[in-house]
Design an enzyme around this catalytic site. Structure first.
Site, PDB file in Angstrom:
ATOM      1  N   MET A  76      -8.851   8.615  -1.857  1.00  0.00           N
ATOM      2  CA  MET A  76      -9.915   8.962  -0.906  1.00  0.00           C
ATOM      3  C   MET A  76     -10.341  10.409  -1.142  1.00  0.00           C
ATOM      4  O   MET A  76      -9.496  11.277  -1.366  1.00  0.00           O
ATOM      5  CB  MET A  76      -9.423   8.791   0.532  1.00  0.00           C
ATOM      6  CG  MET A  76      -8.875   7.421   0.852  1.00  0.00           C
ATOM      7  SD  MET A  76      -8.400   7.292   2.602  1.00  0.00           S
ATOM      8  CE  MET A  76      -7.513   5.733   2.599  1.00  0.00           C
ATOM      9  N   MET A 105     -12.396  -5.960   2.750  1.00  0.00           N
ATOM     10  CA  MET A 105     -11.885  -5.077   3.796  1.00  0.00           C
ATOM     11  C   MET A 105     -12.006  -5.806   5.136  1.00  0.00           C
ATOM     12  O   MET A 105     -13.104  -6.195   5.536  1.00  0.00           O
ATOM     13  CB  MET A 105     -12.679  -3.772   3.846  1.00  0.00           C
ATOM     14  CG  MET A 105     -12.592  -2.894   2.607  1.00  0.00           C
ATOM     15  SD  MET A 105     -10.948  -2.205   2.308  1.00  0.00           S
ATOM     16  CE  MET A 105     -10.677  -1.240   3.806  1.00  0.00           C
ATOM     17  N   GLY A 145      -3.685   0.983  10.106  1.00  0.00           N
ATOM     18  CA  GLY A 145      -3.368   0.628  11.483  1.00  0.00           C
ATOM     19  C   GLY A 145      -4.535   0.209  12.354  1.00  0.00           C
ATOM     20  O   GLY A 145      -4.399   0.147  13.575  1.00  0.00           O
ATOM     21  N   HIS A 187      -7.676   1.708  -5.634  1.00  0.00           N
ATOM     22  CA  HIS A 187      -8.818   1.489  -4.747  1.00  0.00           C
ATOM     23  C   HIS A 187      -9.542   2.824  -4.578  1.00  0.00           C
ATOM     24  O   HIS A 187      -8.991   3.763  -3.997  1.00  0.00           O
ATOM     25  CB  HIS A 187      -8.281   0.960  -3.418  1.00  0.00           C
ATOM     26  CG  HIS A 187      -9.314   0.773  -2.357  1.00  0.00           C
ATOM     27  ND1 HIS A 187      -8.982   0.391  -1.069  1.00  0.00           N
ATOM     28  CD2 HIS A 187     -10.664   0.897  -2.351  1.00  0.00           C
ATOM     29  CE1 HIS A 187     -10.065   0.299  -0.335  1.00  0.00           C
ATOM     30  NE2 HIS A 187     -11.111   0.625  -1.093  1.00  0.00           N
ATOM     31  N   SER A 243       0.844  -1.190   0.000  1.00  0.00           N
ATOM     32  CA  SER A 243       0.000   0.000   0.000  1.00  0.00           C
ATOM     33  C   SER A 243       0.884   1.246   0.000  1.00  0.00           C
ATOM     34  O   SER A 243       1.576   1.527   0.983  1.00  0.00           O
ATOM     35  CB  SER A 243      -0.902   0.001   1.235  1.00  0.00           C
ATOM     36  OG  SER A 243      -1.669   1.184   1.290  1.00  0.00           O
ATOM     37  N   MET A 293     -11.957   4.888  -2.794  1.00  0.00           N
ATOM     38  CA  MET A 293     -12.781   5.158  -1.624  1.00  0.00           C
ATOM     39  C   MET A 293     -13.406   6.540  -1.794  1.00  0.00           C
ATOM     40  O   MET A 293     -13.055   7.508  -1.107  1.00  0.00           O
ATOM     41  CB  MET A 293     -11.940   5.077  -0.348  1.00  0.00           C
ATOM     42  CG  MET A 293     -11.699   3.662   0.104  1.00  0.00           C
ATOM     43  SD  MET A 293     -10.757   3.555   1.649  1.00  0.00           S
ATOM     44  CE  MET A 293      -9.122   3.274   0.979  1.00  0.00           C
ATOM     45  N   HIS A 348      -0.599  -0.957  -4.559  1.00  0.00           N
ATOM     46  CA  HIS A 348      -1.946  -0.571  -4.143  1.00  0.00           C
ATOM     47  C   HIS A 348      -1.993   0.934  -3.900  1.00  0.00           C
ATOM     48  O   HIS A 348      -1.215   1.472  -3.098  1.00  0.00           O
ATOM     49  CB  HIS A 348      -2.326  -1.321  -2.863  1.00  0.00           C
ATOM     50  CG  HIS A 348      -3.742  -1.101  -2.436  1.00  0.00           C
ATOM     51  ND1 HIS A 348      -4.800  -1.776  -3.004  1.00  0.00           N
ATOM     52  CD2 HIS A 348      -4.269  -0.284  -1.509  1.00  0.00           C
ATOM     53  CE1 HIS A 348      -5.921  -1.389  -2.428  1.00  0.00           C
ATOM     54  NE2 HIS A 348      -5.629  -0.470  -1.517  1.00  0.00           N
ATOM     55  N   ASP A 361      -7.573  -6.443   2.355  1.00  0.00           N
ATOM     56  CA  ASP A 361      -7.100  -5.097   2.675  1.00  0.00           C
ATOM     57  C   ASP A 361      -7.402  -4.803   4.138  1.00  0.00           C
ATOM     58  O   ASP A 361      -8.554  -4.679   4.534  1.00  0.00           O
ATOM     59  CB  ASP A 361      -7.812  -4.064   1.776  1.00  0.00           C
ATOM     60  CG  ASP A 361      -7.200  -2.674   1.903  1.00  0.00           C
ATOM     61  OD1 ASP A 361      -6.311  -2.479   2.749  1.00  0.00           O
ATOM     62  OD2 ASP A 361      -7.636  -1.780   1.155  1.00  0.00           O
ATOM     63  N   ASP A 376      -4.484   4.044  -2.855  1.00  0.00           N
ATOM     64  CA  ASP A 376      -5.762   4.469  -2.288  1.00  0.00           C
ATOM     65  C   ASP A 376      -6.098   5.885  -2.734  1.00  0.00           C
ATOM     66  O   ASP A 376      -5.303   6.816  -2.515  1.00  0.00           O
ATOM     67  CB  ASP A 376      -5.709   4.427  -0.762  1.00  0.00           C
ATOM     68  CG  ASP A 376      -5.705   3.012  -0.229  1.00  0.00           C
ATOM     69  OD1 ASP A 376      -6.655   2.274  -0.521  1.00  0.00           O
ATOM     70  OD2 ASP A 376      -4.746   2.642   0.481  1.00  0.00           O
ATOM     71  N   SER A 401       2.108  -2.337   9.301  1.00  0.00           N
ATOM     72  CA  SER A 401       2.429  -3.468  10.179  1.00  0.00           C
ATOM     73  C   SER A 401       2.966  -4.657   9.411  1.00  0.00           C
ATOM     74  O   SER A 401       3.756  -5.443   9.945  1.00  0.00           O
ATOM     75  CB  SER A 401       1.198  -3.883  10.992  1.00  0.00           C
ATOM     76  OG  SER A 401       0.161  -4.350  10.141  1.00  0.00           O
TER      77      SER A 401
END
Length: 230
Positions: A36, A137, A145, A65, A8, A67, A32, A175, A34, A199
């Site tokens: 948004m 998801m 996180g 992706h 990501s 969003m 990936h 995801d 995102d 992580s």
């Protein structure tokens, strides 16, 4: 099937973007990205301009992706910017899903759909056979996180079983909270593509090559544990 990895990019160190892209370009299966809009989720991250800027610097498939509340406002511009997969949320397209799928296909792109944790697989029943990828998801969308939502394991298993029963071709992608604590559970359930963020990859080591090797060791350990329990 080999487990595919999709880092990501909103979690990467943007101060070292050129160096980190060079590392990922020889290792990742997808990148990936995102998008948004600050409305569908209360966050704003990457943009079509970001896609345009990195496209010349990587041969890896760019998986976008969306969003956003109005995916059709973005589809053409991100296709032109260099996206390979375009993946809106099912909740944002079901009023005109077939038109959106056809639009993405007409632009020569692969079609994905993203399911929020509270959205059942039945929501996409009428067009599931048209999809190249389904993203589950395992956290609520919008922020990195968050803790893993264990109820999503059954959804992954459902998609795995539907794919096997009907011969569907979609990839099952995860995801949210893909890391050492969840790899075994996800792979056992049927996950095929893991989106890795802070992580799972970027916080494992300051050196991204070292972090990647640690991530792959963690995944192989999870696979080994599965083989031993079989």
């Amino acid at each position: 099937m080999r487990t595919q990895i999709s880092p990501s990019l909103m979690c990467m160190n943007l101060m070292e973007i050129k160096q980190q892209l060079a590392v990922l370009d020889t290792r990742a299966d997808f990148l990936h990205i995102d998008i948004m809009d600050g409305h569908y989720v209360k966050n704003i991250t990457l943009s079509p301009f970001f896609i345009e800027q990195i496209r010349p610097h990587t041969k890896v498939a760019l998986d976008v992706h969306l969003m956003v509340e109005e995916p059709t406002d973005f589809i053409e511009v991100i296709a032109k910017a260099g996206a390979d997969y375009i993946c809106p949320h099912a909740e944002t397209i079901n009023r005109d899903a077939f038109r959106v799928i056809n639009q993405i296909r007409s632009l020569g792109k692969k079609v994905g759909v993203v399911l929020n944790p509270a959205t059942p697989v039945s929501y996409i029943h009428h067009y599931i056979h048209l999809l190249d990828k389904i993203t589950v998801m395992t956290v609520d969308p919008g922020y990195a996180g968050q803790p893993f939502i264990t109820e999503m394991v059954k959804k992954i298993e459902e998609l795995r079983d539907l794919k096997a029963r009907h011969g569907y071709n979609y990839l099952i992608e995860i995801d949210g909270s893909c890391n050492q604590r969840t790899y075994r559970t996800l792979l056992e359930a049927g996950a095929e593509v893991l989106i890795v963020g802070t992580s799972g990859l970027f916080n494992l080591d300051d050196n991204l090559e070292t972090a990647w090797d640690q991530m792959m060791d963690n995944i192989e350990q999870a696979k080994g544990a599965l083989r031993e329990s079989a």
